[in-house]
Design a protein around this motif. Structure first.
Motif, PDB file in Angstrom:
ATOM      1  N   ILE A 192       2.795  16.689  -8.942  1.00 19.27           N
ATOM      2  CA  ILE A 192       3.124  16.588 -10.411  1.00 19.27           C
ATOM      3  C   ILE A 192       2.472  17.694 -10.246  1.00 19.27           C
ATOM      4  O   ILE A 192       1.935  18.609 -11.415  1.00 19.27           O
ATOM      5  N   ALA A 248       2.079   1.811  -3.157  1.00 19.12           N
ATOM      6  CA  ALA A 248       1.703   2.097  -4.076  1.00 19.12           C
ATOM      7  C   ALA A 248       0.762   3.771  -4.305  1.00 19.12           C
ATOM      8  O   ALA A 248       0.850   4.309  -5.155  1.00 19.12           O
ATOM      9  N   ILE A 249       0.832   4.046  -3.192  1.00 18.91           N
ATOM     10  CA  ILE A 249      -0.066   5.479  -2.546  1.00 18.91           C
ATOM     11  C   ILE A 249       0.692   5.784  -2.248  1.00 18.91           C
ATOM     12  O   ILE A 249       1.473   7.071  -2.977  1.00 18.91           O
ATOM     13  N   ALA A 277       4.811   6.016  -3.241  1.00 16.91           N
ATOM     14  CA  ALA A 277       5.710   6.930  -3.966  1.00 16.91           C
ATOM     15  C   ALA A 277       4.834   6.672  -5.592  1.00 16.91           C
ATOM     16  O   ALA A 277       5.515   6.760  -6.471  1.00 16.91           O
ATOM     17  N   GLY A 278       3.710   6.309  -5.329  1.00 17.83           N
ATOM     18  CA  GLY A 278       3.343   6.190  -7.374  1.00 17.83           C
ATOM     19  C   GLY A 278       1.588   7.474  -6.874  1.00 17.83           C
ATOM     20  O   GLY A 278       2.162   8.321  -7.933  1.00 17.83           O
ATOM     21  N   LEU A 279       0.642   7.414  -6.443  1.00 21.17           N
ATOM     22  CA  LEU A 279      -0.473   8.636  -6.505  1.00 21.17           C
ATOM     23  C   LEU A 279       0.310   9.650  -5.862  1.00 21.17           C
ATOM     24  O   LEU A 279      -0.142  10.922  -6.621  1.00 21.17           O
ATOM     25  N   ALA A 304       0.552  -1.583  -0.088  1.00 26.67           N
ATOM     26  CA  ALA A 304      -0.251  -0.014   0.016  1.00 26.67           C
ATOM     27  C   ALA A 304       1.145   1.500  -0.121  1.00 26.67           C
ATOM     28  O   ALA A 304       0.572   1.906  -0.967  1.00 26.67           O
ATOM     29  N   ALA A 312       2.717  11.418  -8.438  1.00 29.37           N
ATOM     30  CA  ALA A 312       1.725  11.954  -9.919  1.00 29.37           C
ATOM     31  C   ALA A 312       1.184  13.368  -9.587  1.00 29.37           C
ATOM     32  O   ALA A 312       1.204  14.517  -9.707  1.00 29.37           O
ATOM     33  N   ILE A 313       0.152  13.064  -8.298  1.00 25.87           N
ATOM     34  CA  ILE A 313      -0.058  14.149  -7.520  1.00 25.87           C
ATOM     35  C   ILE A 313       0.290  15.125  -7.143  1.00 25.87           C
ATOM     36  O   ILE A 313      -0.348  16.916  -7.473  1.00 25.87           O
TER      37      ILE A 313
END
Lengths: 85, 157
Positions: free
Chosen positions: A68, A57-58, A60-62, A54, A65-66
């Motif tokens: 950026i 995913a949240i 490092a990823g979500l 979790a 991106a938010i």
């Protein structure tokens, strides 16, 4: 194991310090992504693979991106140090 | 928001599809490996975020429509609620498919986990829809700001 754990904790701390230290905001976001990835590795070492997935995913990823996308809405403005103080 | 550099677009094009496969694997194996509906759904929703960050808004909205994700969220929630209600003669969220076989190992098969695997799939759809919708709505909020001040703005790279 103990040595690796200490090195990982030091890297997490240095990533957090780099996120504060950089002037370019995109570099700060990348430092925060690296912080989250190392934190996921730390969760995995503490035997919580569920939380690690979790976090990877949240964190490092979500949220990267938010951030950026939020940076894309900002405009560049340079402020002198005397003005800032 | 302008599209990012060619390096980011190429990396997204090549590697981001693995995130969907990995997310589907985490959702499907949620009942006997670490992970589950929420984790797998978050991994798949990351793919949507990367598409938006790499390609920029104009190309992104030719592929992604917000009502699809809203529907996905609704379907996931309704399927979860329906599966939970099916066990109502005993209790809410009663595992009615699970078959107890004494002395038999059924690890990983549907009769051993029962509704847990199906509920994981429902939660996965719900989380994919909700997190993607969050990003899409946030982007549309920033886009309103851009059109108010006039013209598209890039980030400071």
């Amino acid at each position: 194991m103990n040595f690796f754990h200490s090195v990982l904790l030091f890297m997490i701390l240095s990533c957090a310090a780099l996120a504060l230290w950089f002037h370019n905001l995109l570099h700060c976001i990348i430092a925060m992504a690296a912080f989250s990835l190392l934190l996921a590795l730390e969760f995995y070492l503490l035997q919580a693979p569920d939380v690690a997935i979790a976090e990877a995913a949240i964190g490092a990823g979500l949220s990267t991106a938010i951030a950026i996308v939020a940076l894309g809405a900002c405009r560049k403005k340079t402020v002198n140090k005397e003005e800032q103080l | 928001m302008k599209p990012m550099s060619l390096i980011v677009i190429t990396l997204t094009r090549v590697f981001s599809w693995f995130m969907i496969v990995f997310g589907a694997m985490v959702i499907m194996n949620g009942h006997h490996t670490p992970g589950g509906g929420f984790q797998g759904g978050a991994v798949v929703a990351t793919f949507i975020c990367f598409l938006l960050a790499a390609y920029g808004g104009k190309k992104f909205f030719t592929w992604v429509k917000a009502p699809i994700y809203s529907g996905l969220e609704t379907i996931g929630l309704l399927v979860f609620f329906f599966l939970a209600c099916l066990g109502l003669p005993n209790s809410f969220t009663y595992n009615f498919i699970a078959v107890a076989h004494p002395g038999e190992v059924l690890g990983g098969w549907l009769p051993s986990c029962g509704t847990i695997s199906l509920m994981n799939i429902a939660v996965g759809f719900e989380v994919i829809g909700a997190l993607s919708l969050t990003v899409i709505e946030m982007y549309e909020g920033t886009h309103m700001n851009e059109s108010y001040f006039g013209g598209e703005c890039g980030h400071d790279r």
